[in-house]
Scaffold this active site. Structure first.
Site, PDB file in Angstrom:
ATOM      1  N   GLU A 141     -21.396 -37.711  96.357  1.00 20.48           N
ATOM      2  CA  GLU A 141     -20.933 -38.979  95.913  1.00 20.48           C
ATOM      3  C   GLU A 141     -21.531 -40.362  96.521  1.00 20.48           C
ATOM      4  O   GLU A 141     -21.129 -41.210  96.054  1.00 20.48           O
ATOM      5  CB  GLU A 141     -19.334 -39.129  96.300  1.00 20.48           C
ATOM      6  CG  GLU A 141     -18.607 -38.002  95.683  1.00 20.48           C
ATOM      7  CD  GLU A 141     -18.191 -37.913  94.430  1.00 20.48           C
ATOM      8  OE1 GLU A 141     -18.914 -38.807  93.615  1.00 20.48           O
ATOM      9  OE2 GLU A 141     -17.271 -37.333  93.935  1.00 20.48           O
ATOM     10  N   HIS A 163     -13.413 -42.062 100.087  1.00 17.87           N
ATOM     11  CA  HIS A 163     -12.948 -41.344  99.065  1.00 17.87           C
ATOM     12  C   HIS A 163     -12.314 -39.967  99.379  1.00 17.87           C
ATOM     13  O   HIS A 163     -12.845 -39.296  99.982  1.00 17.87           O
ATOM     14  CB  HIS A 163     -14.389 -40.931  98.488  1.00 17.87           C
ATOM     15  CG  HIS A 163     -14.065 -40.147  97.079  1.00 17.87           C
ATOM     16  ND1 HIS A 163     -13.324 -40.186  96.022  1.00 17.87           N
ATOM     17  CD2 HIS A 163     -14.964 -38.946  96.900  1.00 17.87           C
ATOM     18  CE1 HIS A 163     -13.270 -39.139  95.332  1.00 17.87           C
ATOM     19  NE2 HIS A 163     -14.277 -38.409  95.651  1.00 17.87           N
ATOM     20  N   HIS A 186      -9.589 -36.492  97.808  1.00 18.41           N
ATOM     21  CA  HIS A 186      -8.887 -35.922  96.728  1.00 18.41           C
ATOM     22  C   HIS A 186      -7.482 -35.659  97.095  1.00 18.41           C
ATOM     23  O   HIS A 186      -6.867 -34.456  97.175  1.00 18.41           O
ATOM     24  CB  HIS A 186      -9.766 -34.703  96.420  1.00 18.41           C
ATOM     25  CG  HIS A 186     -10.840 -34.541  96.027  1.00 18.41           C
ATOM     26  ND1 HIS A 186     -11.942 -33.731  95.801  1.00 18.41           N
ATOM     27  CD2 HIS A 186     -11.863 -35.651  95.688  1.00 18.41           C
ATOM     28  CE1 HIS A 186     -13.068 -34.110  95.557  1.00 18.41           C
ATOM     29  NE2 HIS A 186     -13.181 -35.286  95.387  1.00 18.41           N
ATOM     30  N   HIS A 191      -9.445 -36.652  89.481  1.00 23.32           N
ATOM     31  CA  HIS A 191     -10.619 -36.454  90.628  1.00 23.32           C
ATOM     32  C   HIS A 191      -9.892 -36.872  91.744  1.00 23.32           C
ATOM     33  O   HIS A 191      -9.732 -36.062  92.738  1.00 23.32           O
ATOM     34  CB  HIS A 191     -11.795 -37.301  90.380  1.00 23.32           C
ATOM     35  CG  HIS A 191     -12.818 -37.241  91.207  1.00 23.32           C
ATOM     36  ND1 HIS A 191     -14.058 -37.600  91.042  1.00 23.32           N
ATOM     37  CD2 HIS A 191     -12.954 -36.821  92.642  1.00 23.32           C
ATOM     38  CE1 HIS A 191     -14.826 -37.283  92.219  1.00 23.32           C
ATOM     39  NE2 HIS A 191     -14.124 -36.798  93.091  1.00 23.32           N
TER      40      HIS A 191
HETATM   41 ZN   LIG Z   1     -14.699 -36.588  94.828  1.00 22.75          ZN
END
Ligand SMILES: [Zn+2]
Length: 217
Positions: free
Chosen positions: A71, A89, A91, A151
């Site tokens: 990412e 970031h 999930h 996501h």
């Molecule tokens: Zn991700």
């Protein structure tokens, strides 16, 4: 703490708090024109500082033996278009629930303002692609947080601590919203109510000290 040490500390914390599982989720810290980022394929609670790659703003590997998170293009796109010095970031569960069902997280609580207002959901694109990076960049315009359709979520800050706390707040807001939906129809704050919160924050109540008793105790 060096940027790489910070990645280890907050990576552990992200796992402890249940914001990420396994190798999902990634963090980065910018320092000048370099970015320290979590590596691909290593659980965030198993990191050592030297395992974290350092890349330049074009994505060239400058330090480290492991490959940067897949990412990383999204992180670099955010740094190129904002003043952020850190990106988180994940999930996380409730963030992903909202990102899978909604086009935005409405302002159901005034703390939404701490993220810049209504949190947008960036349209879906395959992870690691320039398309996803562009969608996230647009969704973050004027915000400290965005959700990524089907996501997860992403937050930014002037420090990794700030970006991490924004991720915790985003997850809390999403959890409140999802749980509220199970009870009834959540009321959404109006622009006027939100303006009043900003006004209150700018002019906090002042509590004057009690005058001294002229007769002593
Ligand atoms: Zn991700």
């Amino acid at each position: 703490m060096s940027p790489r040490e910070q990645l280890c500390a907050y990576g552990r914390r992200a796992v402890e708090l249940g914001l990420v599982i396994g190798t999902s989720g990634n963090l980065s810290v910018r320092e000048g024109d370099l970015v320290a980022v979590t590596p691909s394929g290593v659980a965030l609670d198993r990191l050592a500082p030297e395992m974290c790659p350092v890349v330049d703003m074009d994505g060239h590997l400058v330090e480290g033996d492991l490959q940067p998170s897949s990412e990383t293009p999204m992180h670099l796109a955010v740094y190129a278009s904002t003043t952020a010095q850190a990106v988180v970031h994940t999930h996380s569960v409730f963030g992903t629930v909202v990102a899978t069902t909604m086009t935005e997280l409405p302002p159901i609580h005034y703390n939404t303002l701490l993220l810049g207002g209504t949190v947008r959901v960036a349209p879906y694109a395959t992870y690691g692609t320039p398309e996803l990076a562009a969608n996230v960049r647009a969704a973050l315009d004027g915000r400290q947080a965005a959700l990524l359709a089907n996501h997860g979520g992403v937050t930014i800050g002037a420090t990794l601590e700030q970006a991490f706390e924004a991720t915790r707040l985003l997850e809390w807001l999403c959890e409140v919203y999802v749980r509220a939906l199970g009870v009834g129809r959540p009321a959404v704050l109006t622009p006027e109510q939100l303006d009043a919160v900003v006004e209150r924050a700018v002019n906090p109540p002042h509590f004057p000290r009690r005058p001294a008793d002229p007769h002593g105790l």
